[in-house]
Scaffold this motif. Structure first.
Motif, PDB file in Angstrom:
ATOM      1  N   GLY A   1      83.069  -0.265 -72.668  1.00 48.72           N
ATOM      2  CA  GLY A   1      82.492  -1.608 -72.672  1.00 48.72           C
ATOM      3  C   GLY A   1      81.019  -1.626 -73.036  1.00 48.72           C
ATOM      4  N   LYS A   2      80.511  -0.505 -73.522  1.00 50.90           N
ATOM      5  CA  LYS A   2      79.082  -0.487 -73.855  1.00 50.90           C
ATOM      6  C   LYS A   2      78.870  -0.667 -75.349  1.00 50.90           C
ATOM      7  N   VAL A   3      77.686  -1.122 -75.678  1.00 48.39           N
ATOM      8  CA  VAL A   3      77.406  -1.346 -77.085  1.00 48.39           C
ATOM      9  C   VAL A   3      76.382  -0.335 -77.567  1.00 48.39           C
TER      10      VAL A   3
ATOM     11  N   ASN B   1      88.474   2.816 -76.544  1.00 51.20           N
ATOM     12  CA  ASN B   1      87.261   3.374 -75.939  1.00 51.20           C
ATOM     13  C   ASN B   1      86.701   2.373 -74.973  1.00 51.20           C
ATOM     14  N   ASP B   2      87.291   2.251 -73.793  1.00 51.37           N
ATOM     15  CA  ASP B   2      86.861   1.098 -73.040  1.00 51.37           C
ATOM     16  C   ASP B   2      85.718   1.340 -72.090  1.00 51.37           C
TER      17      ASP B   2
END
Lengths: 573, 331
Positions: free
Chosen positions: B329-331, B326-327
Motif C-alpha cells: 500500500g505504499k507509493v 504487492n500489497d
C-alpha cells in the motif's frame, strides 16, 4: 429566452432500447432536453429508471442497445456518428465522471497515467507537459500529486472519486456528466466533493448534468431538475420549485423517501416496484400511483406545462387538488357584537397530503373545519371538493368522499346508540351494499382504530365507553366510508400516546399508499411537525403563515408562528 | 513481509526434499535391476547373463547392496556436493549425459512455449473481440478439436503427412548425421529444419489451453467498467485493446504459461520419442528400459528443479505485472 442555436446540447426524441433481451427492454423513452451553456441539470429517479443508460447513450457508449433520436451537440448530431468521429467528442467536449467503484479505473495502470492519457490522445502533448498538467489537475481536486504513482486499489473511495473528477476534467470538457458523485462516501468526503464540484464549475464554467438519487446533492448542485421514471421524464422544473412543491406523485414519493429533507418527518418509500421496462400503453407509474384511475392505463401522458417552468407528465395534471377554499369568512353574532371567527381564509389540500392547521384555542380552527365540512354556511367565499362546489353535503354522502371528525366525541356520538350502529351509520344512510357488508365494513373500521370487535362490545351502548374509546369510535365512523379527505379536529387529544401513534401511522399509511388526505387540526406542534406535509398557522381568524412543513418549522417568518413554536417546543423530553 | 519470504523459501525447500525422496524411491520400486541388461548394447540379440558373483560384485560396486536407508543417505550426500552419480549403463557421469541432452529439450520446450503462447493469445483475443460471431465460433471449434487429440497422435499424423508422404521435413533426429556444415547458417537451418515438426506438435498440444484461457479472460475484461472508461475517454481502439484490455487479460495467462511448463515437458517426452529427437525425454525412456537408476533420478531432479523455478518465476512476474499483489500500500 436563449434562441435555438445557442443551446450547447439539444436532445430530441431520445430513446434507448436493449434489444439483446427478449422482449426488448426500453430503458429510455422519448426524452427531449435543451441545455444551455453553464446550466446545471439534475436527473433524479430510483435505481433502474434509465438515468445511467441516458448518460451512456449520449456518449455513445452503449454497445448492445439501440439508441434513437438526436443528440445535437453544438449543432452536430452525435447519434449515429461513426466511432472514429465520435472519439473526437468524447472527453474533449463531453466528459463523464463515472459512478465510483473499484472497477471503474484500470487496476494495472497508475492514477497519473489514467488521468493523463486522454490529454495525450486528444492534444498529443509530450510526457513532461502531461505530467505538469496531471499535477495541476490533482491539486485542483485536492489530491496530493504524489498519489499519481499509486494504483487504484491503494486509494480510498473518496480519493477515487477525486481521481474520477480530475480525469474527467483533463481535457477541459464543455459538458460534464456526473453519475452519482457521492454514493458510498462518508459525509465529510461527500461534502468536500460537492463543494469541489460547485467551485470547479464556477471556475471552469462547464455545463453540468448530475445524475443522482440523493436529493441533497441535486439541491446543492443544480438549477434545474428532471425526474425520470421507467425511462421517461415525468416531471421537470426549477430545482428549488420541484423539491419544495413536487407536482407528480412519483417525485413527491422520492421526496418522502429522502431522510435529509426534513429531519422530523417519517420516511415513506414508494410502494410496489417499477415495471420492467417493457413498454406499456398507459402511464408507466400507473400501478404505483396513489391517485391512479383506470383511464390512466390507456395512454402515455405527455409532458405538459402546469406552472411557470414546471412540467409534469400526468393525466390528471399532476397531484390532484382535493379541497380548495377561497376567501372563507364566518362571523358569529353575539347580541350586539359581531365576532369574525374566520377571516377570509383560503386553503388548498392536495391528494396524499396531510395539512396541519395549528394555532391557539379560539383562533377559529374548529369553525373553519366546520365550515369546510358543511356544518356551517360561510358568510362569504366558497369551497370545492375535487373541483366541485361544496353544497348540500354531497361530498359526505358517498364512498371515497370527505368526512369530518369533531373535536368532542361525547356530543359527536349518541350515547343511546350501540357501537356497531354508530360505526356503520354513514353506510346505512347512503344504503351502501347489503346489511352484512355494512356490518363487516364497520367491524373493519373498528379494528383499524384498535377497538375490540367482540359482539359483546359491538352491542354496548356508547355511554358505557371511555373518552378515548368514544373518540376512536368517532374516527372509525369517519373512516368507514373510506374517505379521500378527512377533516380531523383534535382527534387524538384523548388518546394515550401508543394508540395515538398507531392511529397516526395507520393514517400515514393510507396517505402514502392510497393518496388519502387530511386536514389535521391540532395545537400539539410536536405531532404536527411529525406528520404534516404542509402547515397553516391560524391566529385570530386569519391564516398568518402557510407553507411546506419543513420550511415553516425550520424558519418560521411570522412573529406569531415563532412565538407559538418557542412555547411548544420548550417541553422536549 | 520478511516472514512471508522465509515461509516461501521453506515451502520450496520442502517440495524439493519430497521430490528428491520420491525420486530415490520410484526407480527402485521397478521390477528387475540394472544388471540384467548390463553390457548389452542391444538387449534383444546379445544378452549377457551374469553369474550371481558378477552381479554381487556390481551391486556392491554401485552400493546397491546396502540397505535403502544407507543408499538414501549416500544419495542425498552426493546431491549436496552437486554429484548426480555415475550412469550404470553409459558409464559416464550422469550430469554429463543430462547436460548433453538438456539443450535439445529446453530448446524445444521454450520454442513451443513461445509459439503456443503467441498464437494462443492472438487467436484468443480475436475470439473474445468477435465473441458469438462467426470468427469466434470457427476458432473455438477448431481449437477444442486440436487440444483434445492426444499429442502422440498429432505427432504421428504430422510425421506421416509432412515427412513420410510429402518429404518436406526429415523423419527423425535433431541434425543430419555426418553432415559437414559450411557455415553456422547452414547448421542453424539444419537444426531448425529438424526441430520444426516436433515444436509444431508440442505447440499445437498446448495452444488450445492458452487460447481458451485468453478467450475467457479477455471476454471478462472486455465487460469491465474500466474498459468503458477507457472508451469514454476517446482513446483509440488499439490503445483500448492492447493497453487497457490485454494487460489485464494476460495476468492469468502469465501464471498459466509458467505452470504449463510441467505439461510441456511431459509432452516433450512423447514428442521426442515420436520424432526420435535426442532430448531428455528420449534419454529417460532409454534409461528406464535398462533400469539405469542414476540417470532417471538425475532427469527427474533436473525437470523438478526447472518446474519449481518456473513456479517461482510465475510468482515474481505476476507481482511485477499486477500491482494489487504487492500489497504494502505504499507509493
Amino acid at each position: 429566452m436563449i434562441d435555438e442555436g445557442q443551446y450547447l446540447l439539444e436532445i430530441k426524441n431520445f430513446g434507448v432500447e436493449y434489444d439483446c433481451a427478449d422482449p426488448p427492454v426500453r430503458a429510455v423513452d422519448d426524452i427531449n432536453i435543451k441545455l444551455a451553456k453553464n446550466e446545471t441539470l439534475g436527473i433524479i429517479g430510483e435505481s433502474g429508471c434509465g438515468k445511467s443508460s441516458f448518460a451512456m447513450g449520449i456518449m455513445g457508449l452503449l454497445n448492445q442497445a439501440n439508441v434513437e433520436g438526436e443528440v445535437i451537440y453544438k449543432g452536430q448530431n452525435l447519434n449515429r456518428l461513426p466511432e472514429k468521429e465520435m472519439r473526437k467528442y468524447r472527453w474533449k467536449e463531453i466528459a463523464l465522471v463515472f459512478q465510483n467503484s473499484l472497477e471503474v479505473l484500470n487496476p494495472v495502470l497508475t492514477i497519473g497515467e489514467q488521468i493523463g492519457e486522454p490529454i495525450k490522445t486528444h492534444y498529443h502533448n509530450s510526457s513532461a507537459e502531461i505530467d505538469v498538467k496531471v499535477i495541476e489537475l490533482m491539486k485542483k481536486v485536492g489530491l496530493d500529486p504524489k498519489w499519481r504513482q499509486a494504483y487504484p486499489h491503494q486509494l480510498s473511495g473518496g480519493m477515487r472519486q477525486r481521481v474520477l473528477v480530475a480525469m474527467a476534467l483533463s481535457c477541459n470538457p464543455e459538458l460534464l456528466i456526473v453519475d452519482e458523485p457521492t454514493t458510498a462516501l462518508d459525509v465529510i468526503s461527500k461534502n468536500e466533493i460537492l463543494r469541489m464540484l460547485q467551485m470547479l464549475q464556477k471556475e471552469l464554467g462547464f455545463t453540468m448534468v448530475i445524475i443522482s438519487h440523493d436529493l441533497g446533492v441535486i439541491k446543492k448542485l443544480t438549477n434545474r431538475v428532471m425526474a425520470m421514471y421507467c425511462g421517461r421524464i415525468i416531471e421537470k422544473g426549477l430545482t428549488s420549485e420541484v423539491l419544495r412543491n413536487p407536482l407528480h406523485c412519483y417525485t413527491r414519493g422520492l421526496l418522502n423517501s429522502s431522510p435529509n429533507l426534513f429531519k422530523y418527518k417519517d420516511l415513506w418509500g414508494i410502494d410496489g416496484e417499477p415495471s420492467s421496462g417493457i413498454s406499456t400503453n398507459g402511464c408507466a407509474f400507473y400501478p404505483r400511483c396513489c391517485q391512479h384511475e383506470e383511464s390512466c392505463s390507456h395512454e402515455k401522458p405527455s409532458l405538459e406545462y402546469v406552472a411557470l417552468e414546471h412540467m409534469v407528465a400526468c393525466h390528471k395534471g399532476g397531484i390532484e387538488t382535493f379541497l380548495k377554499a377561497v376567501n372563507i369568512r364566518k362571523t358569529y353574532k353575539l347580541k350586539e357584537m359581531e365576532i369574525v371567527a374566520v377571516k377570509d381564509v383560503s386553503m388548498e389540500i392536495k391528494s396524499g397530503e396531510i395539512v396541519a392547521l395549528v394555532g391557539e384555542s379560539g383562533s377559529g380552527k374548529s369553525t373553519l373545519a366546520q365550515v369546510l365540512a358543511g356544518v356551517w354556511k360561510p358568510d362569504k367565499g366558497e369551497a370545492f371538493f375535487k373541483k366541485k362546489k361544496l353544497e348540500g353535503h354531497w361530498e359526505t354522502k358517498m364512498m371515497g368522499g370527505m368526512q369530518i371528525v369533531f373535536q368532542d366525541p361525547f356530543s359527536a356520538t349518541s350515547q343511546r346508540m350501540k357501537v356497531l350502529d354508530v360505526v356503520k351509520e354513514p353506510l346505512d344512510i347512503i344504503k351502501w351494499g347489503s346489511r352484512d357488508d355494512r356490518d363487516e365494513a364497520g367491524i373493519k373500521a373498528l379494528r383499524a382504530v384498535q377497538l375490540p370487535t367482540a359482539s359483546e362490545f359491538l352491542d354496548r351502548y356508547c355511554h358505557a365507553l371511555s373518552g378515548g374509546q368514544r373518540q376512536r369510535l368517532a374516527i372509525a365512523r369517519a373512516l368507514v366510508t373510506r374517505p379521500k379527505l378527512l377533516i380531523a379536529d383534535e382527534v387524538t387529544s384523548m388518546l394515550d400516546p401508543s394508540t395515538q401513534a398507531n392511529l397516526l401511522r395507520k393514517l400515514k399509511g393510507l396517505q402514502n399508499r392510497q393518496g388519502f388526505a387530511m386536514l389535521y387540526i391540532t395545537h400539539d406542534l410536536h405531532l404536527a411537525r411529525k406528520v404534516a406535509d404542509k402547515v397553516y398557522v391560524m391566529y385570530q381568524g386569519e391564516i398568518v403563515e402557510h407553507g411546506v412543513s419543513g420550511d415553516i418549522f425550520k424558519n418560521p417568518e411570522h412573529i406569531y408562528t415563532r412565538q407559538l413554536m418557542k412555547e411548544s417546543f420548550r417541553d422536549m423530553i | 513481509m520478511k516472514h512471508n519470504r522465509i515461509m516461501k523459501l521453506f515451502e520450496y525447500g520442502l517440495t524439493i526434499w519430497i521430490i528428491i525422496t520420491l525420486n530415490f524411491l520410484l526407480p527402485r520400486l521397478l521390477p528387475g535391476d540394472p544388471f540384467l541388461l548390463l553390457s548389452s548394447d542391444n538387449a534383444e540379440n546379445e544378452e549377457i547373463v551374469m553369474t550371481q558373483e558378477q552381479r554381487d560384485y556390481y551391486e556392491s560396486y554401485y552400493g546397491l547392496d546396502k540397505s535403502m536407508g544407507e543408499q538414501y543417505v549416500t544419495y542425498i550426500g552426493q546431491l549436496i556436493h552437486g554429484d548426480l552419480g555415475y550412469s550404470i549403463y553409459y558409464k559416464v557421469p550422469v550430469s554429463q549425459i543430462i547436460l548433453g541432452r538438456l539443450g535439445w529439450t529446453a530448446f524445444m520446450v521454450v520454442s513451443a512455449l513461445a509459439v503456443s503462447t503467441g498464437i494462443g493469445v492472438l487467436l484468443g483475443s480475436v475470439s473474445a473481440w468477435y465473441r458469438e460471431k462467426w470468427p469466434d465460433k470457427l476458432l473455438f471449434f477448431q481449437m477444442i478439436l486440436l487440444s483434445e487429440i492426444p499429442v502422440f497422435l498429432i505427432g504421428l499424423m504430422i510425421l506421416f503427412v509432412f515427412s513420410a508422404w510429402l518429404r518436406i521435413f526429415p523423419l527423425s533426429g535433431a541434425m543430419t548425421p555426418f553432415e559437414d556444415y559450411t557455415s553456422w547458417w547452414d547448421q542453424l537451418s539444419d537444426i531448425l529444419n529438424h526441430a520444426f515438426l516436433p515444436i509444431m506438435v508440442l505447440s499445437i498440444s498446448q495452444m488450445g489451453g492458452i487460447y481458451l484461457l485468453v478467450r475467457n479472460s479477455m471476454t471478462t475484461v472486455l465487460q469491465k467498467d474500466y474498459l468503458r472508461t477507457a472508451k469514454a475517454k476517446g482513446l483509440s481502439q488499439k490503445r483500448v485493446i492492447f493497453h487497457h484490455a490485454l494487460r489485464n487479460a494476460l495476468l492469468p495467462v502469465v501464471t498459466r504459461i509458467f505452470l504449463s511448463l510441467g505439461a510441456l515437458v511431459g509432452g516433450a517426452i512423447l514428442v521426442e520419442n515420436v520424432f526420435a529427437y535426442p532430448g531428455l525425454g528420449r534419454l529417460m525412456r532409454e534409461c528406464i528400459q535398462v533400469h539405469d537408476y542414476q540417470v532417471v533420478q538425475g532427469i527427474f531432479l533436473v525437470v523438478t528443479i526447472f518446474v519449481l523455478l518456473a513456479n517461482f518465476l510465475a510468482d515474481t512476474v505476476y507481482k511485477l505485472l499486477d500491482p494489487r499483489v504487492n500489497d504494502s500500500g505504499k507509493v
